[in-house]
Design a protein around this motif. Structure first.
Motif, PDB file in Angstrom:
ATOM      1  N   ARG A  83       0.804  -1.216  -0.060  1.00 16.82           N
ATOM      2  CA  ARG A  83      -0.126   0.270  -0.057  1.00 16.82           C
ATOM      3  C   ARG A  83       0.739   1.181   0.127  1.00 16.82           C
ATOM      4  O   ARG A  83       1.745   1.423   0.948  1.00 16.82           O
ATOM      5  N   LEU A  84       0.892   1.989  -0.979  1.00 16.87           N
ATOM      6  CA  LEU A  84       1.411   3.141  -1.053  1.00 16.87           C
ATOM      7  C   LEU A  84       0.602   4.416  -0.602  1.00 16.87           C
ATOM      8  O   LEU A  84      -0.538   4.587  -0.659  1.00 16.87           O
ATOM      9  N   SER A  85       1.512   5.534   0.018  1.00 16.94           N
ATOM     10  CA  SER A  85       0.636   6.532   0.426  1.00 16.94           C
ATOM     11  C   SER A  85       1.518   7.781  -0.129  1.00 16.94           C
ATOM     12  O   SER A  85       2.500   7.857  -0.297  1.00 16.94           O
ATOM     13  N   CYS A  86       0.836   9.066  -0.330  1.00 14.89           N
ATOM     14  CA  CYS A  86       1.381  10.107  -0.511  1.00 14.89           C
ATOM     15  C   CYS A  86       0.546  11.321  -0.161  1.00 14.89           C
ATOM     16  O   CYS A  86      -0.628  11.517  -0.370  1.00 14.89           O
ATOM     17  N   ALA A  87       1.423  12.028   0.572  1.00 17.73           N
ATOM     18  CA  ALA A  87       0.619  13.036   1.652  1.00 17.73           C
ATOM     19  C   ALA A  87       1.159  14.676   1.152  1.00 17.73           C
ATOM     20  O   ALA A  87       2.376  14.722   0.970  1.00 17.73           O
ATOM     21  N   ALA A  88       0.349  15.672   0.923  1.00 15.98           N
ATOM     22  CA  ALA A  88       0.605  16.658   0.556  1.00 15.98           C
ATOM     23  C   ALA A  88       0.446  17.572   1.517  1.00 15.98           C
ATOM     24  O   ALA A  88      -0.443  17.661   2.434  1.00 15.98           O
ATOM     25  N   SER A  89       1.537  18.565   1.646  1.00 12.98           N
ATOM     26  CA  SER A  89       1.661  19.373   3.010  1.00 12.98           C
ATOM     27  C   SER A  89       1.968  20.792   2.397  1.00 12.98           C
ATOM     28  O   SER A  89       2.594  21.144   1.383  1.00 12.98           O
ATOM     29  N   GLY A  90       1.581  21.920   3.250  1.00 11.84           N
ATOM     30  CA  GLY A  90       1.713  23.242   2.795  1.00 11.84           C
ATOM     31  C   GLY A  90       0.614  24.022   2.734  1.00 11.84           C
ATOM     32  O   GLY A  90      -0.310  23.645   3.025  1.00 11.84           O
ATOM     33  N   ARG A  91       0.553  25.349   1.964  1.00 16.83           N
ATOM     34  CA  ARG A  91      -0.609  26.100   1.864  1.00 16.83           C
ATOM     35  C   ARG A  91      -1.334  25.629   0.782  1.00 16.83           C
ATOM     36  O   ARG A  91      -1.580  26.567  -0.067  1.00 16.83           O
ATOM     37  N   ILE A  92      -2.070  24.577   1.101  1.00 18.78           N
ATOM     38  CA  ILE A  92      -2.954  23.969  -0.015  1.00 18.78           C
ATOM     39  C   ILE A  92      -4.509  24.511   0.119  1.00 18.78           C
ATOM     40  O   ILE A  92      -5.066  24.442   1.180  1.00 18.78           O
ATOM     41  N   ASN A  93      -5.058  25.123  -0.705  1.00 19.07           N
ATOM     42  CA  ASN A  93      -6.275  25.544  -0.742  1.00 19.07           C
ATOM     43  C   ASN A  93      -7.315  24.588  -1.225  1.00 19.07           C
ATOM     44  O   ASN A  93      -8.290  24.446  -0.834  1.00 19.07           O
ATOM     45  N   SER A  94      -6.954  23.916  -2.086  1.00 16.03           N
ATOM     46  CA  SER A  94      -7.895  22.978  -2.818  1.00 16.03           C
ATOM     47  C   SER A  94      -7.002  21.857  -3.775  1.00 16.03           C
ATOM     48  O   SER A  94      -5.991  22.309  -4.358  1.00 16.03           O
ATOM     49  N   ILE A  95      -7.707  20.773  -3.628  1.00 12.20           N
ATOM     50  CA  ILE A  95      -6.798  19.759  -4.537  1.00 12.20           C
ATOM     51  C   ILE A  95      -8.080  19.085  -5.440  1.00 12.20           C
ATOM     52  O   ILE A  95      -9.025  18.606  -5.081  1.00 12.20           O
ATOM     53  N   ASN A  96      -7.498  18.970  -6.662  1.00 14.07           N
ATOM     54  CA  ASN A  96      -8.336  18.396  -7.902  1.00 14.07           C
ATOM     55  C   ASN A  96      -8.032  16.867  -8.038  1.00 14.07           C
ATOM     56  O   ASN A  96      -8.334  16.075  -7.285  1.00 14.07           O
ATOM     57  N   VAL A  97      -7.263  16.570  -9.044  1.00 15.76           N
ATOM     58  CA  VAL A  97      -7.072  15.195  -9.240  1.00 15.76           C
ATOM     59  C   VAL A  97      -5.709  14.882  -8.540  1.00 15.76           C
ATOM     60  O   VAL A  97      -4.925  15.522  -8.600  1.00 15.76           O
ATOM     61  N   MET A  98      -5.845  13.515  -8.133  1.00 16.19           N
ATOM     62  CA  MET A  98      -4.491  12.939  -7.703  1.00 16.19           C
ATOM     63  C   MET A  98      -4.420  11.688  -8.224  1.00 16.19           C
ATOM     64  O   MET A  98      -5.394  10.934  -8.848  1.00 16.19           O
ATOM     65  N   ALA A  99      -3.386  11.341  -8.673  1.00 19.43           N
ATOM     66  CA  ALA A  99      -2.703  10.398  -9.598  1.00 19.43           C
ATOM     67  C   ALA A  99      -1.548   9.629  -9.029  1.00 19.43           C
ATOM     68  O   ALA A  99      -0.687   9.949  -8.369  1.00 19.43           O
ATOM     69  N   TRP A 100      -1.410   8.361  -9.485  1.00 21.02           N
ATOM     70  CA  TRP A 100      -0.086   7.545  -9.522  1.00 21.02           C
ATOM     71  C   TRP A 100       0.590   7.372 -10.802  1.00 21.02           C
ATOM     72  O   TRP A 100      -0.270   6.876 -11.733  1.00 21.02           O
ATOM     73  N   TYR A 101       1.664   7.417 -11.154  1.00 19.97           N
ATOM     74  CA  TYR A 101       2.496   6.835 -12.110  1.00 19.97           C
ATOM     75  C   TYR A 101       3.410   5.818 -11.840  1.00 19.97           C
ATOM     76  O   TYR A 101       3.845   5.889 -10.516  1.00 19.97           O
ATOM     77  N   ARG A 102       4.178   5.370 -12.860  1.00 18.29           N
ATOM     78  CA  ARG A 102       5.282   4.522 -12.539  1.00 18.29           C
ATOM     79  C   ARG A 102       6.290   4.364 -13.596  1.00 18.29           C
ATOM     80  O   ARG A 102       5.776   4.567 -14.513  1.00 18.29           O
ATOM     81  N   GLN A 103       7.375   4.214 -13.206  1.00 16.04           N
ATOM     82  CA  GLN A 103       8.513   4.158 -14.060  1.00 16.04           C
ATOM     83  C   GLN A 103       9.430   2.838 -14.035  1.00 16.04           C
ATOM     84  O   GLN A 103      10.178   2.862 -12.972  1.00 16.04           O
ATOM     85  N   ALA A 104       9.504   1.915 -15.018  1.00 17.60           N
ATOM     86  CA  ALA A 104      10.267   1.006 -14.639  1.00 17.60           C
ATOM     87  C   ALA A 104      11.812   1.198 -15.440  1.00 17.60           C
ATOM     88  O   ALA A 104      11.733   2.080 -16.317  1.00 17.60           O
TER      89      ALA A 104
END
Length: 120
Positions: free
Chosen positions: A18-39
């Motif tokens: 299970r992967l997690s990704c947390a955003a921090s800072g002066r965030i007012n609004s979040i639209n799309v969240m996504a995952w990508y990968r690179q082999a």
């Protein structure tokens, strides 16, 4: 704004991570969240995304095995990976489209990669 990804590691074929990704800072609004990968030796590819309403989309290669979700209160996106295959081995990157306070534009921020290795 900073994005902190975690949860990668070594898993056996058929296993889960299970992967997690947390955003921090002066965030007012979040639209799309996504995952990508690179082999290694390959281009970065899109894995999954989730919009602010909770609608999700998946690449055919992970459909039925991976689940993307988000916790808006924590500005965090997750990727539950089940039935892992060796071909899932890659560095996984989170991508978050967000707007900071005092800004009128949405921008896409990237997290650092977290390595997922699937091997017996």
């Amino acid at each position: 704004v900073q994005l902190q990804a975690s949860g990668g590691g070594l898993a056996q074929p058929g296993g889960s991570l299970r992967l997690s990704c947390a955003a921090s800072g002066r965030i007012n609004s979040i639209n799309v969240m996504a995952w990508y990968r690179q082999a290694p030796g390959k281009q970065r590819e899109w894995v999954a995304n989730i919009n602010s309403g909770g609608s999700t989309n998946y690449a055919d290669s992970v459909k039925g095995r991976f689940t993307i979700s988000r916790d808006n209160a924590k500005n965090t996106v997750y990727l539950a990976m089940n039935s892992l295959k060796p071909e899932d081995t890659a560095a996984y990157y989170c991508s978050i489209n967000l707007k900071e306070y005092d800004s009128v534009h949405y921008v896409t921020q990237w997290g650092q990669g977290t390595q997922v290795t699937v091997s017996s």
